[in-house]
Design a protein around this motif. Structure first.
Motif, PDB file in Angstrom:
ATOM      1  N   ASN A 152     -93.716  73.693  70.734  1.00 16.35           N
ATOM      2  CA  ASN A 152     -93.020  73.276  69.520  1.00 16.35           C
ATOM      3  C   ASN A 152     -91.811  72.387  69.805  1.00 16.35           C
ATOM      4  O   ASN A 152     -91.285  71.748  68.902  1.00 16.35           O
ATOM      5  CB  ASN A 152     -92.575  74.509  68.719  1.00 16.35           C
ATOM      6  CG  ASN A 152     -92.220  74.171  67.293  1.00 16.35           C
ATOM      7  OD1 ASN A 152     -92.960  73.474  66.606  1.00 16.35           O
ATOM      8  ND2 ASN A 152     -91.076  74.650  66.841  1.00 16.35           N
ATOM      9  N   ASP A 153     -91.351  72.320  71.055  1.00 13.57           N
ATOM     10  CA  ASP A 153     -90.230  71.450  71.405  1.00 13.57           C
ATOM     11  C   ASP A 153     -90.654  69.986  71.592  1.00 13.57           C
ATOM     12  O   ASP A 153     -89.802  69.102  71.666  1.00 13.57           O
ATOM     13  CB  ASP A 153     -89.561  71.936  72.692  1.00 13.57           C
ATOM     14  CG  ASP A 153     -88.756  73.200  72.479  1.00 13.57           C
ATOM     15  OD1 ASP A 153     -88.461  73.534  71.316  1.00 13.57           O
ATOM     16  OD2 ASP A 153     -88.424  73.867  73.477  1.00 13.57           O
ATOM     17  N   THR A 168     -89.130  65.411  74.221  1.00 12.83           N
ATOM     18  CA  THR A 168     -88.548  66.482  73.429  1.00 12.83           C
ATOM     19  C   THR A 168     -87.249  65.926  72.826  1.00 12.83           C
ATOM     20  O   THR A 168     -86.995  64.734  72.897  1.00 12.83           O
ATOM     21  CB  THR A 168     -88.268  67.725  74.290  1.00 12.83           C
ATOM     22  OG1 THR A 168     -87.300  67.385  75.299  1.00 12.83           O
ATOM     23  CG2 THR A 168     -89.547  68.220  74.948  1.00 12.83           C
ATOM     24  N   ARG A 169     -86.434  66.791  72.275  1.00 14.71           N
ATOM     25  CA  ARG A 169     -85.209  66.304  71.636  1.00 14.71           C
ATOM     26  C   ARG A 169     -84.260  65.666  72.646  1.00 14.71           C
ATOM     27  O   ARG A 169     -83.649  64.635  72.367  1.00 14.71           O
ATOM     28  CB  ARG A 169     -84.501  67.442  70.905  1.00 14.71           C
ATOM     29  CG  ARG A 169     -83.235  67.002  70.168  1.00 14.71           C
ATOM     30  CD  ARG A 169     -82.629  68.157  69.393  1.00 14.71           C
ATOM     31  NE  ARG A 169     -81.422  67.741  68.700  1.00 14.71           N
ATOM     32  CZ  ARG A 169     -80.680  68.551  67.951  1.00 14.71           C
ATOM     33  NH1 ARG A 169     -81.046  69.813  67.787  1.00 14.71           N
ATOM     34  NH2 ARG A 169     -79.583  68.107  67.361  1.00 14.71           N
ATOM     35  N   ARG A 170     -84.173  66.245  73.851  1.00 16.50           N
ATOM     36  CA  ARG A 170     -83.187  65.780  74.827  1.00 16.50           C
ATOM     37  C   ARG A 170     -83.788  65.270  76.136  1.00 16.50           C
ATOM     38  O   ARG A 170     -83.083  64.664  76.930  1.00 16.50           O
ATOM     39  CB  ARG A 170     -82.198  66.910  75.149  1.00 16.50           C
ATOM     40  CG  ARG A 170     -81.337  67.323  73.964  1.00 16.50           C
ATOM     41  CD  ARG A 170     -80.319  68.379  74.382  1.00 16.50           C
ATOM     42  NE  ARG A 170     -79.429  68.721  73.292  1.00 16.50           N
ATOM     43  CZ  ARG A 170     -79.672  69.655  72.380  1.00 16.50           C
ATOM     44  NH1 ARG A 170     -80.792  70.340  72.450  1.00 16.50           N
ATOM     45  NH2 ARG A 170     -78.801  69.913  71.402  1.00 16.50           N
ATOM     46  N   GLU A 171     -85.072  65.513  76.369  1.00 13.16           N
ATOM     47  CA  GLU A 171     -85.655  65.181  77.665  1.00 13.16           C
ATOM     48  C   GLU A 171     -86.919  64.345  77.504  1.00 13.16           C
ATOM     49  O   GLU A 171     -87.543  64.332  76.450  1.00 13.16           O
ATOM     50  CB  GLU A 171     -86.002  66.468  78.437  1.00 13.16           C
ATOM     51  CG  GLU A 171     -84.833  67.378  78.704  1.00 13.16           C
ATOM     52  CD  GLU A 171     -83.915  66.848  79.788  1.00 13.16           C
ATOM     53  OE1 GLU A 171     -84.312  65.901  80.498  1.00 13.16           O
ATOM     54  OE2 GLU A 171     -82.799  67.385  79.934  1.00 13.16           O
ATOM     55  N   SER A 172     -87.269  63.655  78.583  1.00 16.26           N
ATOM     56  CA  SER A 172     -88.549  62.950  78.651  1.00 16.26           C
ATOM     57  C   SER A 172     -89.249  63.347  79.946  1.00 16.26           C
ATOM     58  O   SER A 172     -88.603  63.647  80.954  1.00 16.26           O
ATOM     59  CB  SER A 172     -88.342  61.433  78.595  1.00 16.26           C
ATOM     60  OG  SER A 172     -87.586  60.983  79.699  1.00 16.26           O
ATOM     61  N   TYR A 173     -90.567  63.350  79.917  1.00 17.73           N
ATOM     62  CA  TYR A 173     -91.370  63.793  81.046  1.00 17.73           C
ATOM     63  C   TYR A 173     -92.502  62.797  81.274  1.00 17.73           C
ATOM     64  O   TYR A 173     -92.973  62.156  80.328  1.00 17.73           O
ATOM     65  CB  TYR A 173     -91.965  65.181  80.775  1.00 17.73           C
ATOM     66  CG  TYR A 173     -90.939  66.217  80.398  1.00 17.73           C
ATOM     67  CD1 TYR A 173     -90.385  67.056  81.362  1.00 17.73           C
ATOM     68  CD2 TYR A 173     -90.509  66.363  79.075  1.00 17.73           C
ATOM     69  CE1 TYR A 173     -89.444  68.009  81.025  1.00 17.73           C
ATOM     70  CE2 TYR A 173     -89.562  67.316  78.726  1.00 17.73           C
ATOM     71  CZ  TYR A 173     -89.031  68.136  79.704  1.00 17.73           C
ATOM     72  OH  TYR A 173     -88.094  69.065  79.361  1.00 17.73           O
ATOM     73  N   ASP A 222     -84.027  64.267  64.332  1.00 16.93           N
ATOM     74  CA  ASP A 222     -83.172  64.325  65.528  1.00 16.93           C
ATOM     75  C   ASP A 222     -83.319  63.140  66.472  1.00 16.93           C
ATOM     76  O   ASP A 222     -82.497  62.973  67.367  1.00 16.93           O
ATOM     77  CB  ASP A 222     -83.410  65.615  66.334  1.00 16.93           C
ATOM     78  CG  ASP A 222     -83.342  66.861  65.473  1.00 16.93           C
ATOM     79  OD1 ASP A 222     -82.363  66.989  64.719  1.00 16.93           O
ATOM     80  OD2 ASP A 222     -84.259  67.693  65.551  1.00 16.93           O
ATOM     81  N   LEU A 223     -84.367  62.326  66.335  1.00 16.23           N
ATOM     82  CA  LEU A 223     -84.594  61.217  67.259  1.00 16.23           C
ATOM     83  C   LEU A 223     -84.518  59.885  66.535  1.00 16.23           C
ATOM     84  O   LEU A 223     -85.004  59.737  65.417  1.00 16.23           O
ATOM     85  CB  LEU A 223     -85.975  61.338  67.922  1.00 16.23           C
ATOM     86  CG  LEU A 223     -86.239  62.545  68.812  1.00 16.23           C
ATOM     87  CD1 LEU A 223     -87.621  62.433  69.440  1.00 16.23           C
ATOM     88  CD2 LEU A 223     -85.179  62.679  69.894  1.00 16.23           C
TER      89      LEU A 223
END
Length: 243
Positions: A152-153, A168-173, A222-223
């Motif tokens: 869900n993130d 996600t809201r604060r990270e990238s992978y 949020d983004l």
């Protein structure tokens, strides 16, 4: 929950054993320092999780995990190692976590809690097959580490040739697979392949803006990023969103 520890450094083995006993309800049914001994043990005994070092005698941890992945009963595998370059291989083997030495006690404790939750969910699943829940997790890769992340993130995923970038809201992978393969790991009830290059979490859509050629631009919570809906996916998107 029955677990084994595979670690040829005695002090590391003892410290991990203490943390497992102190911070979880897991039962340690064996400790090993040789890969072949583990393989022989697992041929006659079932365990729920394995804490596995990579640099061990006879059969290294990656090869051991590859063999275990062929078992009908597949235990959770947590790599705890000084070898950071094997993180991608660990992901491909669907390892639960990948922890680098020297590790912090808080990192181990957090992992133990997540592992017990994952095992409880697995054992609670009906015999007809697994049920995907909103709080299920997925393994994502960042800086050669495996990050256990709540599904869900995830806000959206974007294709980059044979790789997939996940946000996600604060990270990238960066995932070592194409977007079709990655999207197949996500619950269809919550994620929609809105474009050849994008997959979006429907729960993160804040605004649906009409675009040219009767398509849409999706603004996410949020983004500050806009996800497109392609012409070929508009009809399915409208039905899904009751537009």
């Amino acid at each position: 929950m029955k677990v084994i520890i595979v670690e040829d450094e005695f002090l590391a083995q003892q410290e991990l054993s203490w943390l497992i006993k102190e911070h979880s309800q897991m039962e340690i049914v064996g400790t090993f320092d040789d890969g072949l001994d583990v393989l022989k043990y697992l041929q006659h005994n079932k365990v729920d999780a394995i804490f596995l070092d990579i640099n061990i005698p006879s059969l290294d941890g990656v090869l051991l995990a590859q063999n275990i992945s062929q078992f009908a009963h597949k235990p959770f595998i947590v790599f705890i190692t000084a070898w950071k370059e094997h993180a991608v291989e660990a992901f491909e083997l669907e390892a639960f976590d990948y922890i680098l030495k020297p590790w912090q006690e808080s990192r181990i404790i957090t992992m133990l809690g997540k592992l017990e939750n994952a095992w409880q969910q697995q054992t609670a699943e009906p015999q007809s097959g697994p049920v995907v829940r909103e709080n299920d997790t997925i393994n994502l890769i960042k800086d050669e580490r495996i990050i256990v992340t709540s599904i869900n993130d995830i806000y959206y995923a974007e294709a980059h040739e044979k790789m997939t970038f996940v946000y996600t809201r604060r990270e990238s992978y960066v995932m070592p697979m194409n977007i079709t393969e990655f999207c197949s790991k996500l619950p269809a009830a919550h994620f929609f392949r809105c474009h050849r290059s994008f997959c979006v979490n429907l729960n993160k859509i804040r605004e649906i803006e009409p675009w040219f050629n009767n398509t849409y631009i999706l603004r996410l919570r949020d983004l500050d990023f806009q996800v497109p809906v392609s012409r070929s996916r508009v009809k399915a998107f409208r039905l899904l969103m009751n537009l």
